[in-house]
Write a protein that holds these residues in place. Sequence first.
Motif, PDB file in Angstrom:
ATOM      1  N   GLU A   4     -17.180  26.770  10.257  1.00 51.26           N
ATOM      2  CA  GLU A   4     -18.391  27.527   9.941  1.00 51.26           C
ATOM      3  C   GLU A   4     -18.491  28.730  10.871  1.00 51.26           C
ATOM      4  O   GLU A   4     -18.149  28.658  12.043  1.00 51.26           O
ATOM      5  CB  GLU A   4     -19.625  26.653  10.086  1.00 51.26           C
ATOM      6  CG  GLU A   4     -19.756  25.651   8.954  1.00 51.26           C
ATOM      7  CD  GLU A   4     -21.109  24.985   8.961  1.00 51.26           C
ATOM      8  OE1 GLU A   4     -22.130  25.702   9.041  1.00 51.26           O
ATOM      9  OE2 GLU A   4     -21.143  23.747   8.897  1.00 51.26           O
ATOM     10  N   TYR A   6     -21.124  32.107  12.017  1.00 52.66           N
ATOM     11  CA  TYR A   6     -22.524  32.530  12.026  1.00 52.66           C
ATOM     12  C   TYR A   6     -22.649  33.909  12.644  1.00 52.66           C
ATOM     13  O   TYR A   6     -21.720  34.401  13.294  1.00 52.66           O
ATOM     14  CB  TYR A   6     -23.401  31.519  12.776  1.00 52.66           C
ATOM     15  CG  TYR A   6     -23.171  31.469  14.273  1.00 52.66           C
ATOM     16  CD1 TYR A   6     -24.008  32.179  15.136  1.00 52.66           C
ATOM     17  CD2 TYR A   6     -22.139  30.733  14.818  1.00 52.66           C
ATOM     18  CE1 TYR A   6     -23.809  32.142  16.515  1.00 52.66           C
ATOM     19  CE2 TYR A   6     -21.931  30.688  16.182  1.00 52.66           C
ATOM     20  CZ  TYR A   6     -22.765  31.388  17.019  1.00 52.66           C
ATOM     21  OH  TYR A   6     -22.559  31.362  18.371  1.00 52.66           O
ATOM     22  N   TRP A  61     -17.601  31.738  15.558  1.00 48.70           N
ATOM     23  CA  TRP A  61     -17.346  30.420  14.976  1.00 48.70           C
ATOM     24  C   TRP A  61     -18.307  29.426  15.608  1.00 48.70           C
ATOM     25  O   TRP A  61     -18.556  29.480  16.808  1.00 48.70           O
ATOM     26  CB  TRP A  61     -15.920  29.951  15.239  1.00 48.70           C
ATOM     27  CG  TRP A  61     -14.860  30.744  14.549  1.00 48.70           C
ATOM     28  CD1 TRP A  61     -13.951  31.564  15.132  1.00 48.70           C
ATOM     29  CD2 TRP A  61     -14.580  30.780  13.149  1.00 48.70           C
ATOM     30  NE1 TRP A  61     -13.128  32.112  14.184  1.00 48.70           N
ATOM     31  CE2 TRP A  61     -13.491  31.640  12.953  1.00 48.70           C
ATOM     32  CE3 TRP A  61     -15.148  30.158  12.028  1.00 48.70           C
ATOM     33  CZ2 TRP A  61     -12.952  31.909  11.696  1.00 48.70           C
ATOM     34  CZ3 TRP A  61     -14.622  30.431  10.775  1.00 48.70           C
ATOM     35  CH2 TRP A  61     -13.530  31.292  10.617  1.00 48.70           C
ATOM     36  N   LYS A  62     -18.826  28.503  14.814  1.00 46.67           N
ATOM     37  CA  LYS A  62     -19.632  27.397  15.373  1.00 46.67           C
ATOM     38  C   LYS A  62     -18.703  26.406  16.027  1.00 46.67           C
ATOM     39  O   LYS A  62     -17.603  26.148  15.560  1.00 46.67           O
ATOM     40  CB  LYS A  62     -20.426  26.696  14.251  1.00 46.67           C
ATOM     41  CG  LYS A  62     -21.567  27.521  13.734  1.00 46.67           C
ATOM     42  CD  LYS A  62     -22.412  26.735  12.753  1.00 46.67           C
ATOM     43  CE  LYS A  62     -23.553  27.600  12.242  1.00 46.67           C
ATOM     44  NZ  LYS A  62     -24.360  26.896  11.252  1.00 46.67           N
ATOM     45  N   ASP A  63     -19.165  25.846  17.147  1.00 44.29           N
ATOM     46  CA  ASP A  63     -18.361  24.836  17.865  1.00 44.29           C
ATOM     47  C   ASP A  63     -18.433  23.505  17.164  1.00 44.29           C
ATOM     48  O   ASP A  63     -19.364  23.153  16.531  1.00 44.29           O
ATOM     49  CB  ASP A  63     -18.867  24.684  19.295  1.00 44.29           C
ATOM     50  CG  ASP A  63     -18.577  25.931  20.116  1.00 44.29           C
ATOM     51  OD1 ASP A  63     -17.566  26.602  19.858  1.00 44.29           O
ATOM     52  OD2 ASP A  63     -19.373  26.218  21.025  1.00 44.29           O
TER      53      ASP A  63
END
Length: 63
Positions: A4, A6, A61-63
Amino acid sequence: MAREVYVEKEDCTSCMQCANNLPEVFQMDEENLAEVHNSAGADEDDIQYEIDSCPGMCIHWKD
């Protein structure tokens, strides 16, 4: 499963680069700030290119 991505809207410069280059992932909101509408809309390499070339450095990027 796709990673994902964001947008940190407070850092967005409203350049529209991501929305123009990858409209299947990014769009501009009502305040003309970038947002993600489909993290799986493009290849991760293409998304990474937008992350790396974003003038506001606001896509992550989402962790």
